[in-house]
Design a protein around this motif. Sequence first.
Motif, PDB file in Angstrom:
ATOM      1  N   UNK A 125      15.316   1.270  52.239  1.00 33.38           N
ATOM      2  CA  UNK A 125      15.493   2.882  51.016  1.00 33.38           C
ATOM      3  C   UNK A 125      15.511   2.266  49.485  1.00 33.38           C
ATOM      4  N   UNK A 126      14.725   2.336  48.638  1.00 38.79           N
ATOM      5  CA  UNK A 126      14.485   1.777  46.911  1.00 38.79           C
ATOM      6  C   UNK A 126      14.613   2.586  46.291  1.00 38.79           C
TER       7      UNK A 126
ATOM      8  N   UNK B 213      10.481   2.618  37.038  1.00 33.32           N
ATOM      9  CA  UNK B 213       9.084   3.000  38.339  1.00 33.32           C
ATOM     10  C   UNK B 213       9.399   2.183  39.214  1.00 33.32           C
ATOM     11  N   UNK B 214       8.881   3.452  40.293  1.00 34.40           N
ATOM     12  CA  UNK B 214       9.486   3.346  41.750  1.00 34.40           C
ATOM     13  C   UNK B 214       9.000   1.881  42.241  1.00 34.40           C
ATOM     14  N   UNK B 215       9.030   1.080  43.511  1.00 39.43           N
ATOM     15  CA  UNK B 215       8.680  -0.077  43.735  1.00 39.43           C
ATOM     16  C   UNK B 215       7.672  -0.094  44.145  1.00 39.43           C
ATOM     17  N   UNK B 216       7.186   1.251  44.849  1.00 43.68           N
ATOM     18  CA  UNK B 216       5.758   1.182  45.263  1.00 43.68           C
ATOM     19  C   UNK B 216       5.110   1.469  43.872  1.00 43.68           C
TER      20      UNK B 216
ATOM     21  N   UNK C  61      12.472   9.791  50.883  1.00 45.55           N
ATOM     22  CA  UNK C  61      12.585   9.194  49.931  1.00 45.55           C
ATOM     23  C   UNK C  61      10.895   8.414  49.787  1.00 45.55           C
ATOM     24  N   UNK C  62      10.950   8.057  51.133  1.00 45.58           N
ATOM     25  CA  UNK C  62       9.777   6.969  50.901  1.00 45.58           C
ATOM     26  C   UNK C  62       8.899   7.355  50.995  1.00 45.58           C
ATOM     27  N   UNK C  63       8.359   9.511  51.091  1.00 43.55           N
ATOM     28  CA  UNK C  63       7.626   9.578  50.833  1.00 43.55           C
ATOM     29  C   UNK C  63       7.077  10.510  49.024  1.00 43.55           C
ATOM     30  N   UNK C  64       8.464  10.495  48.798  1.00 49.12           N
ATOM     31  CA  UNK C  64       9.032  11.127  46.937  1.00 49.12           C
ATOM     32  C   UNK C  64       8.772   9.529  46.105  1.00 49.12           C
ATOM     33  N   UNK C  65       9.085   8.541  46.969  1.00 42.76           N
ATOM     34  CA  UNK C  65       8.423   7.458  46.318  1.00 42.76           C
ATOM     35  C   UNK C  65       6.709   6.992  45.845  1.00 42.76           C
ATOM     36  N   UNK C  66       6.341   7.365  47.377  1.00 45.92           N
ATOM     37  CA  UNK C  66       5.024   7.575  47.564  1.00 45.92           C
ATOM     38  C   UNK C  66       4.237   8.495  46.850  1.00 45.92           C
TER      39      UNK C  66
END
Length: 274
Positions: free
Chosen positions: A132-133, A138-141, A38-43
């Motif tokens: 997990x956000x 738009x995502x947080x990052x 999930x984090x990698x996809x947000x990035x």
Amino acid sequence: MIKKCLFPAAGYGTRFLPATKATPKEMLPVLTKPLIQYGVEEALEAGLHTMAIVTGRGKRAIEDHFDISFELEHQIFGTNKEHLLTEIRSVIDQCTFSYTRQVEMKGLGHAILTGETLIGNEPFAVILADDLCTNENDGVLKQMIEVYEKYGCSVVAIEEVPMEETNKYGVIAGKLVDNSDDIYRVTDMVEKPDPKDAPTNMAIIGRYILTPDIFDILRETKPGKGGEVQITDALLEQAKQGRVIAYKFKGTRFDCGSIDGFVKATNYFYQNLA
């Protein structure tokens, strides 16, 4: 232009023992996808394609996850299960992954400093996978990068928490910027203060954009709360020069480092995505 995202992923995940005895906490699944994916996809959504991961002993599963499994793909080729690997294969194809090890657990600040060899002398993002956000738009990052592009300094994501929980977080004090309710120029930061000592209830969550001078500051930062090198202490040095922005992000954050938050995340994604 920010190109790289650092993932500190060397922690033991003791709150989830015995599940994390042999499984990295970053690989715990919310539905069918591990937290770190999930984090990698947000990035990726934010336009970052270089993932730098700080691991430790027992974390080999992370490297294997972001690699091709020829045997598995051969086994399910041509079956009705073949599509189940489409998503992770797309992530692998779009990203470059690099790894280094944090030999000793000396805090988040030390973990970020360990990642210097993968980042180099450039601004970078940091994602803590157990935060997990999610957001409909738009995502947080991605939101934070827009803030960085405007102000050109380190950015931390914040949210308001109950005052009785300030001892779980780094907490900021700051001044509103441009009359916005969402953006503050940080004037003070305290790591895990007792509620009676907390300057506000605005807590830093696991999303950062850091300028490269943070590495030199971390090298000079002495162990603080808990005997660990705290990123909050290093950021305070930047804040004294007016070079840290706190952004109250749009979206929902789940503390998947806790059992309660992990269950809430699972239920949320089941109801909204399954």
